[in-house]
Scaffold this motif. Structure first.
Motif, PDB file in Angstrom:
ATOM      1  N   THR A 335       0.852  -1.191   0.000  1.00  0.00           N
ATOM      2  CA  THR A 335       0.000   0.000   0.000  1.00  0.00           C
ATOM      3  C   THR A 335       0.885   1.237   0.000  1.00  0.00           C
ATOM      4  N   LEU A 336       0.650   2.107  -0.974  1.00  0.00           N
ATOM      5  CA  LEU A 336       1.442   3.327  -1.144  1.00  0.00           C
ATOM      6  C   LEU A 336       0.512   4.529  -1.075  1.00  0.00           C
ATOM      7  N   ALA A 337       0.834   5.481  -0.225  1.00  0.00           N
ATOM      8  CA  ALA A 337       0.057   6.726  -0.116  1.00  0.00           C
ATOM      9  C   ALA A 337       1.021   7.895  -0.189  1.00  0.00           C
ATOM     10  N   LEU A 338       0.661   8.892  -0.987  1.00  0.00           N
ATOM     11  CA  LEU A 338       1.546  10.038  -1.217  1.00  0.00           C
ATOM     12  C   LEU A 338       0.722  11.317  -1.155  1.00  0.00           C
ATOM     13  N   THR A 339       1.197  12.272  -0.366  1.00  0.00           N
ATOM     14  CA  THR A 339       0.540  13.571  -0.232  1.00  0.00           C
ATOM     15  C   THR A 339       1.490  14.657  -0.722  1.00  0.00           C
ATOM     16  N   LEU A 340       1.037  15.431  -1.699  1.00  0.00           N
ATOM     17  CA  LEU A 340       1.811  16.549  -2.230  1.00  0.00           C
ATOM     18  C   LEU A 340       1.088  17.850  -1.914  1.00  0.00           C
ATOM     19  N   THR A 341       1.858  18.877  -1.565  1.00  0.00           N
ATOM     20  CA  THR A 341       1.294  20.175  -1.204  1.00  0.00           C
ATOM     21  C   THR A 341       2.026  21.275  -1.960  1.00  0.00           C
ATOM     22  N   ASP A 342       1.250  22.180  -2.554  1.00  0.00           N
ATOM     23  CA  ASP A 342       1.815  23.335  -3.248  1.00  0.00           C
ATOM     24  C   ASP A 342       1.797  24.517  -2.285  1.00  0.00           C
ATOM     25  N   PRO A 343       2.961  25.022  -1.876  1.00  0.00           N
ATOM     26  CA  PRO A 343       2.972  26.115  -0.898  1.00  0.00           C
ATOM     27  C   PRO A 343       2.420  27.426  -1.430  1.00  0.00           C
ATOM     28  N   VAL A 344       2.349  27.577  -2.748  1.00  0.00           N
ATOM     29  CA  VAL A 344       1.882  28.852  -3.310  1.00  0.00           C
ATOM     30  C   VAL A 344       0.421  29.084  -2.986  1.00  0.00           C
ATOM     31  N   GLY A 345      -0.411  28.106  -3.274  1.00  0.00           N
ATOM     32  CA  GLY A 345      -1.844  28.281  -3.043  1.00  0.00           C
ATOM     33  C   GLY A 345      -2.389  27.405  -1.940  1.00  0.00           C
ATOM     34  N   SER A 346      -1.484  26.753  -1.179  1.00  0.00           N
ATOM     35  CA  SER A 346      -1.885  25.841  -0.108  1.00  0.00           C
ATOM     36  C   SER A 346      -2.769  24.711  -0.631  1.00  0.00           C
ATOM     37  N   GLU A 347      -2.567  24.336  -1.884  1.00  0.00           N
ATOM     38  CA  GLU A 347      -3.304  23.215  -2.450  1.00  0.00           C
ATOM     39  C   GLU A 347      -2.625  21.911  -2.042  1.00  0.00           C
ATOM     40  N   SER A 348      -3.423  20.884  -1.783  1.00  0.00           N
ATOM     41  CA  SER A 348      -2.886  19.604  -1.344  1.00  0.00           C
ATOM     42  C   SER A 348      -3.711  18.469  -1.932  1.00  0.00           C
ATOM     43  N   VAL A 349      -3.024  17.406  -2.372  1.00  0.00           N
ATOM     44  CA  VAL A 349      -3.701  16.211  -2.890  1.00  0.00           C
ATOM     45  C   VAL A 349      -3.071  14.990  -2.239  1.00  0.00           C
ATOM     46  N   ARG A 350      -3.886  13.962  -2.054  1.00  0.00           N
ATOM     47  CA  ARG A 350      -3.407  12.695  -1.478  1.00  0.00           C
ATOM     48  C   ARG A 350      -3.898  11.555  -2.357  1.00  0.00           C
ATOM     49  N   LEU A 351      -2.974  10.745  -2.845  1.00  0.00           N
ATOM     50  CA  LEU A 351      -3.308   9.607  -3.689  1.00  0.00           C
ATOM     51  C   LEU A 351      -2.854   8.323  -3.014  1.00  0.00           C
ATOM     52  N   LEU A 352      -3.615   7.259  -3.224  1.00  0.00           N
ATOM     53  CA  LEU A 352      -3.301   5.963  -2.626  1.00  0.00           C
ATOM     54  C   LEU A 352      -3.391   4.878  -3.691  1.00  0.00           C
ATOM     55  N   HIS A 353      -2.367   4.029  -3.744  1.00  0.00           N
ATOM     56  CA  HIS A 353      -2.344   2.884  -4.644  1.00  0.00           C
ATOM     57  C   HIS A 353      -2.072   1.618  -3.824  1.00  0.00           C
ATOM     58  N   GLN A 354      -2.729   0.532  -4.231  1.00  0.00           N
ATOM     59  CA  GLN A 354      -2.466  -0.768  -3.627  1.00  0.00           C
ATOM     60  C   GLN A 354      -2.016  -1.718  -4.731  1.00  0.00           C
ATOM     61  N   VAL A 355      -0.936  -2.445  -4.443  1.00  0.00           N
ATOM     62  CA  VAL A 355      -0.290  -3.266  -5.467  1.00  0.00           C
ATOM     63  C   VAL A 355      -0.226  -4.714  -4.980  1.00  0.00           C
ATOM     64  N   HIS A 356      -0.731  -5.629  -5.779  1.00  0.00           N
ATOM     65  CA  HIS A 356      -0.576  -7.050  -5.489  1.00  0.00           C
ATOM     66  C   HIS A 356       0.799  -7.505  -5.986  1.00  0.00           C
ATOM     67  N   VAL A 357       1.526  -8.203  -5.137  1.00  0.00           N
ATOM     68  CA  VAL A 357       2.857  -8.678  -5.513  1.00  0.00           C
ATOM     69  C   VAL A 357       2.902 -10.198  -5.370  1.00  0.00           C
ATOM     70  N   GLU A 358       3.680 -10.802  -6.235  1.00  0.00           N
ATOM     71  CA  GLU A 358       3.827 -12.263  -6.223  1.00  0.00           C
ATOM     72  C   GLU A 358       4.559 -12.693  -4.967  1.00  0.00           C
ATOM     73  N   ASN A 359       4.046 -13.717  -4.316  1.00  0.00           N
ATOM     74  CA  ASN A 359       4.708 -14.191  -3.098  1.00  0.00           C
ATOM     75  C   ASN A 359       5.009 -15.689  -3.146  1.00  0.00           C
ATOM     76  N   ALA A 360       4.709 -16.316  -4.282  1.00  0.00           N
ATOM     77  CA  ALA A 360       4.973 -17.762  -4.400  1.00  0.00           C
ATOM     78  C   ALA A 360       6.362 -17.966  -4.980  1.00  0.00           C
ATOM     79  N   PRO A 361       7.310 -18.470  -4.186  1.00  0.00           N
ATOM     80  CA  PRO A 361       8.663 -18.652  -4.704  1.00  0.00           C
ATOM     81  C   PRO A 361       8.801 -19.883  -5.579  1.00  0.00           C
TER      82      PRO A 361
END
Length: 361
Positions: A335-361
């Motif tokens: 699970t990856l979550a990233l928040t970016l903020t623009d200091p000029v206009g105090s704008e902020s966005v938060r995006l979240l991605h979930q990734v399935h990864v292979e676990n069978a060796p």
């Protein structure tokens, strides 16, 4: 007639001074002016002298300028100028109220769109590469300076299924099957390896079960060929029934077989470092496989090992990375979550991605 003529202006003479167009207008307007002046004469006093009204009419007629023309002395007054300035100012103020808000909204929308594009691009890059991770090699910890999070995994370059049985076309040839009882030097792949190119830094892994345990852990090196082992590939080897054959020099004894007869060719680890103090998300690759992640959890340590950071996103205000190991019934989840903020206009966005990864060796 003599009394009328003393008030009647000569239209022909006046027209001469005004040009051809005016002469034609004067000839057409002459009778009208004559009738008007005759009526003015009838209003004169009985004594025969001109009344003030008739004299004034005569003055207006003799000094009148042609219709539609302005004299050189015409213009606008200071009061008119001030009124125009005030009206223009009022219109500008009223119009500004209706224009400022849409413009501000457009600028804010542009800033948010730029932040979303940057965050989405970074997360998609991470998502694409995490899917190419060696099974059970994802490890995550806090950044060494306590300023963020670092995610690391071993990148898979190629893979397939190795042959262990002696049946079929191999007819028991030991060079064509993988043996776990000795330091084997070659085996064939049931999977097609066409298009695979091997380099001197590539290593072979079989049966990687954990990124933190004491066995079957590629970071510790027990189930991976040592650095310096040369891997070779013979496509469509006739001695092995036309199957692709992998060679190892020197040979290596793999301690654990894979339940699904899988092998993986890996190159180097990949690390994503999120530093909220500097506001940067960077990608690092090319550093050696290291047992302890604490030795590669800062940008300075990674750069010293030959893995300088490449910027993926800036203006990072917060980030979150977590890993849920898989089981026999399901794949692992990053699970990856990233928040970016623009200091000029105090704008902020938060995006979240979930990734399935292979676990069978």
């Amino acid at each position: 007639m003599s009394e009328r003529s003393e008030f009647l202006p000569d239209p022909e003479r006046s027209a001469e001074r005004r040009g051809p167009a005016a002469r034609r207008a004067g000839r057409m307007g002459g009778p009208f002016f004559a009738s008007f002046l005759w009526a003015s004469k009838e209003r004169r006093a009985p004594s025969g002298g001109a009344t003030p009204e008739s004299a004034d009419a005569h003055h207006r007629l003799t000094t009148a300028r042609p219709f539609g023309r302005r004299s050189n002395a015409d213009g606008f007054t200071l009061v008119e100028l001030i009124v125009v300035i005030v009206l223009v100012g009022i219109l500008a103020a009223v119009g500004g109220v209706f224009l400022v808000k849409p413009i501000e909204g457009y600028m804010a929308l542009s800033r948010r769109a730029a932040l979303v594009d940057a965050a989405e691009g970074a997360l998609r890059r991470m998502q694409r590469e995490v899917r190419e991770a060696l099974p059970n090699s994802v490890r995550i910890k806090a950044e060494g300076g306590g300023n963020g999070t670092i995610l690391e995994f071993i990148h898979v370059k190629a893979g397939g299924r190795y042959r262990v049985s002696a049946g079929g076309a191999v007819t028991g040839n030991p060079a064509c099957r993988l043996q776990f009882s000795i330091a084997d030097t070659s085996f064939t792949s049931v999977s097609d390896l066409d298009g695979t190119s091997l380099s001197a830094s590539d290593r072979l892994v079989i049966s990687n079960w954990t990124a933190t345990g004491g066995a079957a852990n590629a970071y510790l090196g027990d189930n991976i060929t040592p650095a310096g082992t040369v891997l070779g590939l013979a496509l469509n080897d006739a001695a092995c029934g036309g199957e692709d054959r992998l060679t190892l020099a020197p040979g290596f004894r793999f301690p654990f077989p894979s339940n699904r007869q899988r092998f993986h060719v890996v190159d180097t680890p990949v690390a994503y470092l999120c530093n909220t103090t500097t506001g940067r998300l960077t990608r690092h690759s090319g550093h050696p496989i290291t047992a302890a992640q604490t030795s590669v959890d800062t940008a300075a340590e990674l750069a010293a090992l030959g893995a300088p950071g490449h910027l993926l996103a800036d203006k990072v205000a917060a980030c979150s990375m977590s890993y849920l190991p898989g089981t026999a019934e399901r794949a692992g989840m990053v699970t990856l979550a990233l928040t970016l903020t623009d200091p000029v206009g105090s704008e902020s966005v938060r995006l979240l991605h979930q990734v399935h990864v292979e676990n069978a060796p």
